[in-house]
Design an enzyme around this catalytic site. Structure first.
Site, mmCIF file in Angstrom:
data_model
loop_
_atom_site.group_PDB
_atom_site.id
_atom_site.type_symbol
_atom_site.label_atom_id
_atom_site.label_comp_id
_atom_site.label_asym_id
_atom_site.label_seq_id
_atom_site.Cartn_x
_atom_site.Cartn_y
_atom_site.Cartn_z
ATOM 1 N N LYS A 212 -2.856 12.610 10.286
ATOM 2 C CA LYS A 212 -3.661 11.762 9.401
ATOM 3 C C LYS A 212 -3.346 12.156 7.972
ATOM 4 O O LYS A 212 -3.554 13.301 7.566
ATOM 5 C CB LYS A 212 -5.139 11.945 9.716
ATOM 6 C CG LYS A 212 -6.022 11.148 8.777
ATOM 7 C CD LYS A 212 -7.470 11.165 9.200
ATOM 8 C CE LYS A 212 -8.315 10.465 8.148
ATOM 9 N NZ LYS A 212 -9.736 10.486 8.481
ATOM 10 N N ARG A 234 -9.226 14.385 -0.430
ATOM 11 C CA ARG A 234 -9.090 15.038 0.871
ATOM 12 C C ARG A 234 -7.725 15.710 1.047
ATOM 13 O O ARG A 234 -7.324 16.037 2.163
ATOM 14 C CB ARG A 234 -9.310 14.023 1.986
ATOM 15 C CG ARG A 234 -10.615 13.240 1.902
ATOM 16 C CD ARG A 234 -11.021 12.720 3.275
ATOM 17 N NE ARG A 234 -11.885 11.553 3.257
ATOM 18 C CZ ARG A 234 -13.160 11.541 2.890
ATOM 19 N NH1 ARG A 234 -13.732 12.655 2.451
ATOM 20 N NH2 ARG A 234 -13.868 10.426 2.948
ATOM 21 N N LYS A 265 -1.858 7.921 11.409
ATOM 22 C CA LYS A 265 -2.702 7.102 10.536
ATOM 23 C C LYS A 265 -2.405 7.394 9.086
ATOM 24 O O LYS A 265 -2.336 8.577 8.746
ATOM 25 C CB LYS A 265 -4.151 7.453 10.857
ATOM 26 C CG LYS A 265 -5.164 6.785 9.983
ATOM 27 C CD LYS A 265 -6.524 7.263 10.362
ATOM 28 C CE LYS A 265 -7.513 6.710 9.358
ATOM 29 N NZ LYS A 265 -8.795 7.321 9.480
ATOM 30 N N SER A 291 -7.825 0.275 6.750
ATOM 31 C CA SER A 291 -8.513 -0.706 5.908
ATOM 32 C C SER A 291 -7.637 -1.263 4.793
ATOM 33 O O SER A 291 -7.681 -2.455 4.499
ATOM 34 C CB SER A 291 -9.770 -0.065 5.329
ATOM 35 O OG SER A 291 -9.445 1.124 4.625
#
Ligand code: PBG
Length: 340
Positions: A212, A234, A265, A291
């Protein structure tokens, strides 16, 4: 023929060799297709928000809403009717705190929704779809980070593992069949596997968000899940977009810790990573069309700049072609209907 031989591929060259022969008709193209797309390959992410009376549209994701319990049930039925392979739930709690208490509260928003959907849709061997849950803290913490913070404001890896373990057990107890840890803490799969086994849920599977990336493509999700970090970003726990070999290391570690399936992802900007992972492992590989990927297509289509229907199928096919067996996509229901 005089043309030079390259030493690989078909020995015949034009005019004997004519690839267009297999493209002439829709029937030939269908027979020759190397990749397929089916409703069962698709997983629909769903947002459920506590304490709202009507579904709330997500401005940056036209067509996506934060659900009430009622609208969630309806969306789940629609997905099941369309043959969608699975549903993955994300919760938006009414109240947040530093430790993300809503994540493992048996009456937390996702746990309530999981119980409701497993009652409604039926669970067990004959369940018509697969109920999955994202397992993380960012939707539940008031600071918006994916774990507990140290006094210095760093995400505390090891302290966070206990929170993930508790959240996973709460989700399993509420009816989740697949736990999907997305927080990128080291050791999270082992912590969750151990806790599930100890709590009597050895049958519950883990789909690890193994690779990720720290991605700007999550922007619209943070509106949908109301989980933008209050400070910083992050990058200290999610992967650097510059790396792909590191993704293989993450995948290997997650498998060693007990992951049943792995995920990459985002999807479209990381198709090379999907391919490398698919070549490397012997477990199912999923990719999350996130998204921002959704929002870009919807925005361009709303302007009349691209052919929305065609481009959606093309993006999904590209992800399957790269090697993902399963695709998480906000278009899951719509595309499944169209595939019928
Ligand atoms: C974390 C999580 C995120 C997404 C799925 N799980 C957000 C993040 O890491 O910031 C993003 C999904 C999307 O963008 O569609 N719980």
């Amino acid at each position: 023929m005089t043309g030079s031989r390259t030493g690989w591929g078909s020995p015949a060259e034009f005019p004997q060799s004519r690839p267009r022969r297999l493209r002439r008709t829709a029937g030939l193209r269908r027979l020759a297709a190397e990749t397929t797309l089916a409703p069962a390959d698709l997983v629909l992410p769903l947002f459920v928000k506590e304490g709202i009376a009507a579904p709330q549209p997500v401005a940056s994701m036209p067509g996506v809403v934060q659900h009430t319990p009622d609208s969630l049930r309806k969306a789940a039925y629609d997905a099941v009717e369309a043959g969608v392979g699975g549903l993955i739930l994300f919760g938006v709690p009414a109240a947040k705190d530093a430790r993300g208490s809503g994540a493992d509260d048996p009456d937390g928003v996702v746990q309530v929704a999981l119980r409701d959907l497993s009652d409604e849709l039926g669970s067990g061997p004959n369940s018509p779809t697969v109920l999955m849950s994202d397992c993380c803290l960012d939707e539940y913490t008031d600071h918006g980070h994916c774990g507990l913070l140290t006094p210095a404001g760093e995400v505390d890896n090891d302290a966070t593992l206990e929170r993930y373990a508790a959240a996973a057990v709460a989700q399993a107890a509420a009816g989740s069949e697949v736990i999907a840890p997305s927080g990128m803490m080291d050791g999270q799969v082992a912590a969750i596997r151990g806790a599930l086994d100890q709590a009597g849920f050895p049958q519950v599977a883990i789909l690890a968000y193994s690779a990720k990336y720290a991605s700007a493509f999550y922007g619209p999700f943070r509106d949908a899940a109301e989980c933008a970090p209050a400070f910083g970003d992050r990058a200290a726990y999610q992967q650097d977009p510059a790396n792909s070999t590191e993704a293989l290391r993450e995948v290997r570690l997650d498998l060693a810790e007990g992951a049943d399936a792995v995920m990459v992802k985002p999807a479209m900007a990381y198709l090379d990573v999907v391919r490398r992972v698919a070549d490397e492992v012997d477990v199912p590989v999923a990719a999350y069309q996130v998204s921002g990927e959704y929002a870009m297509v919807e925005a361009a289509a709303a302007n009349g700049w691209v052919d929305r229907e065609r481009i959606i199928l093309e993006t999904l096919l590209s992800i399957r072609r790269a090697g993902a067996g399963t695709v998480l996509t906000y278009w899951a229901t719509e595309v499944s209907r169209r595939l019928h």
